[in-house]
Design a protein around this motif. Structure first.
Motif, PDB file in Angstrom:
ATOM      1  N   VAL A  45       0.832  -1.192   0.000  1.00 40.42           N
ATOM      2  CA  VAL A  45       0.000   0.000   0.000  1.00 40.42           C
ATOM      3  C   VAL A  45       0.875   1.253   0.000  1.00 40.42           C
ATOM      4  CG1 VAL A  45      -1.684   1.282   1.377  1.00 40.42           C
ATOM      5  CG2 VAL A  45      -1.925  -1.163   1.103  1.00 40.42           C
ATOM      6  N   GLY A  46       1.967   1.208   0.728  1.00 38.13           N
ATOM      7  CA  GLY A  46       2.885   2.347   0.754  1.00 38.13           C
ATOM      8  C   GLY A  46       3.492   2.634  -0.605  1.00 38.13           C
ATOM      9  N   SER A  49       0.822   4.060  -2.871  1.00 40.63           N
ATOM     10  CA  SER A  49       0.435   5.427  -2.526  1.00 40.63           C
ATOM     11  C   SER A  49       1.447   6.456  -3.016  1.00 40.63           C
ATOM     12  CB  SER A  49       0.237   5.570  -1.016  1.00 40.63           C
ATOM     13  OG  SER A  49       1.466   5.439  -0.339  1.00 40.63           O
ATOM     14  N   GLN A  50       2.661   6.023  -3.321  1.00 40.59           N
ATOM     15  CA  GLN A  50       3.642   6.946  -3.887  1.00 40.59           C
ATOM     16  C   GLN A  50       3.215   7.402  -5.271  1.00 40.59           C
ATOM     17  OE1 GLN A  50       7.299   4.769  -3.759  1.00 40.59           O
ATOM     18  NE2 GLN A  50       7.762   5.391  -1.662  1.00 40.59           N
ATOM     19  N   GLU A  53      -1.951   8.340  -4.287  1.00 41.27           N
ATOM     20  CA  GLU A  53      -2.451   8.143  -2.926  1.00 41.27           C
ATOM     21  C   GLU A  53      -3.972   8.207  -2.862  1.00 41.27           C
ATOM     22  OE1 GLU A  53      -1.919   9.912   1.579  1.00 41.27           O
ATOM     23  OE2 GLU A  53      -0.501  10.476   0.024  1.00 41.27           O
ATOM     24  N   VAL A  56      -5.416   4.809  -3.784  1.00 43.46           N
ATOM     25  CA  VAL A  56      -5.190   3.825  -2.718  1.00 43.46           C
ATOM     26  C   VAL A  56      -6.150   4.094  -1.558  1.00 43.46           C
ATOM     27  CG1 VAL A  56      -3.508   2.985  -1.028  1.00 43.46           C
ATOM     28  CG2 VAL A  56      -2.792   3.448  -3.365  1.00 43.46           C
ATOM     29  N   ARG A  57      -6.312   5.360  -1.205  1.00 48.65           N
ATOM     30  CA  ARG A  57      -7.231   5.736  -0.138  1.00 48.65           C
ATOM     31  C   ARG A  57      -8.667   5.296  -0.500  1.00 48.65           C
ATOM     32  NH1 ARG A  57      -6.471   9.210   3.912  1.00 48.65           N
ATOM     33  NH2 ARG A  57      -4.541   9.959   2.988  1.00 48.65           N
ATOM     34  N   ALA A  84      -8.251   4.529   6.515  1.00 41.93           N
ATOM     35  CA  ALA A  84      -7.285   4.643   5.414  1.00 41.93           C
ATOM     36  C   ALA A  84      -6.121   5.541   5.812  1.00 41.93           C
ATOM     37  CB  ALA A  84      -7.980   5.197   4.170  1.00 41.93           C
ATOM     38  N   THR A  85      -6.417   6.633   6.507  1.00 35.69           N
ATOM     39  CA  THR A  85      -5.356   7.540   6.948  1.00 35.69           C
ATOM     40  C   THR A  85      -4.425   6.843   7.926  1.00 35.69           C
ATOM     41  OG1 THR A  85      -6.839   9.417   6.669  1.00 35.69           O
ATOM     42  CG2 THR A  85      -4.906   9.766   8.043  1.00 35.69           C
ATOM     43  N   LEU A  88      -2.191   4.382   6.023  1.00 34.97           N
ATOM     44  CA  LEU A  88      -1.158   5.045   5.237  1.00 34.97           C
ATOM     45  C   LEU A  88      -0.163   5.799   6.103  1.00 34.97           C
ATOM     46  CD1 LEU A  88      -3.285   6.324   2.238  1.00 34.97           C
ATOM     47  CD2 LEU A  88      -1.688   4.404   2.280  1.00 34.97           C
ATOM     48  N   ARG A  94       1.835   0.280   6.321  1.00 34.10           N
ATOM     49  CA  ARG A  94       2.117   0.638   4.928  1.00 34.10           C
ATOM     50  C   ARG A  94       2.697  -0.549   4.159  1.00 34.10           C
ATOM     51  NH1 ARG A  94       2.238   5.910   3.333  1.00 34.10           N
ATOM     52  NH2 ARG A  94       3.856   5.514   1.797  1.00 34.10           N
TER      53      ARG A  94
END
Length: 186
Positions: A45-46, A49-50, A53, A56-57, A84-85, A88, A94
């Motif tokens: 997920v990390g 998200s790059q 994001e 992914v959220r 989600a926050t 992440l 992550r």
């Protein structure tokens, strides 16, 4: 007649367009569990998200809102966004993949609880991360043992005897080096 070679769509594409309906996710990834997710080769997920994001959220929110539909109260978008926050933001979360999140959702759905809250979901994620870490370590040890047995050296005493630390010549070289050091300092 249908072809036996079905193409499984990516989990990211399924979850992003699911609109809180997990029917397609369940159809293709309904057998997901912690062992299958641990062997997955997809990105974390990390890492995802790059690139994007927001997507992914959205995927995380859709998964947990879709899971909450199995319970009495459905999570709101704000509560799902809190989850989600948190995922992440924390380093240990992550590293999870979307497959892990699907496995978490399946475990939550099959649990005995009847009320779903963000705190309960985050607690389950924390437990899942600990269990997954143990499973990954166990799999690594098993793979190492299998690799060693494939080399024909499954006996630990035999491997130790053949290692460089236990060869007679090496021991003689060490003793010779110690004698030379003592002579040098005298």
């Amino acid at each position: 007649m249908q072809s036996k070679n079905k193409i499984t769509p990516s989990l990211t594409s399924l979850v992003a367009v699911s609109n809180y309906k997990n029917s397609e996710v369940v159809r293709y990834y309904g057998n997901m569990n912690i062992n299958v997710a641990a062997k997955s080769n997809s990105r974390s997920v990390g890492r995802l998200s790059q690139k994007d994001e927001d997507k992914v959220r959205l995927c995380i929110c859709n998964l947990f809102i879709g899971t909450s539909m199995y319970f009495d109260n459905v999570l709101t978008q704000e509560k799902a966004d809190v989850i989600a926050t948190e995922i992440l933001a924390k380093y240990e979360y992550r590293q999870l993949r979307l497959e892990d999140l699907v496995a978490i959702c399946i475990e939550i759905k099959e649990s005995d609880s009847y009320k779903l809250t963000p705190a309960r979901i985050l607690r389950h994620i924390s437990d899942y991360v600990k269990r997954k870490e143990k499973i990954v370590i166990s799999n690594a040890i098993n793979n190492s043992q299998n690799h060693k047995s494939d080399l024909g050296e499954s006996d630990i005493d035999k491997r130790l005897h053949n290692s460089i630390r236990h060869l007679d010549r090496t021991n003689q070289e060490v003793v010779k080096g110690r004698v030379n050091i003592k002579k040098f300092y005298k």
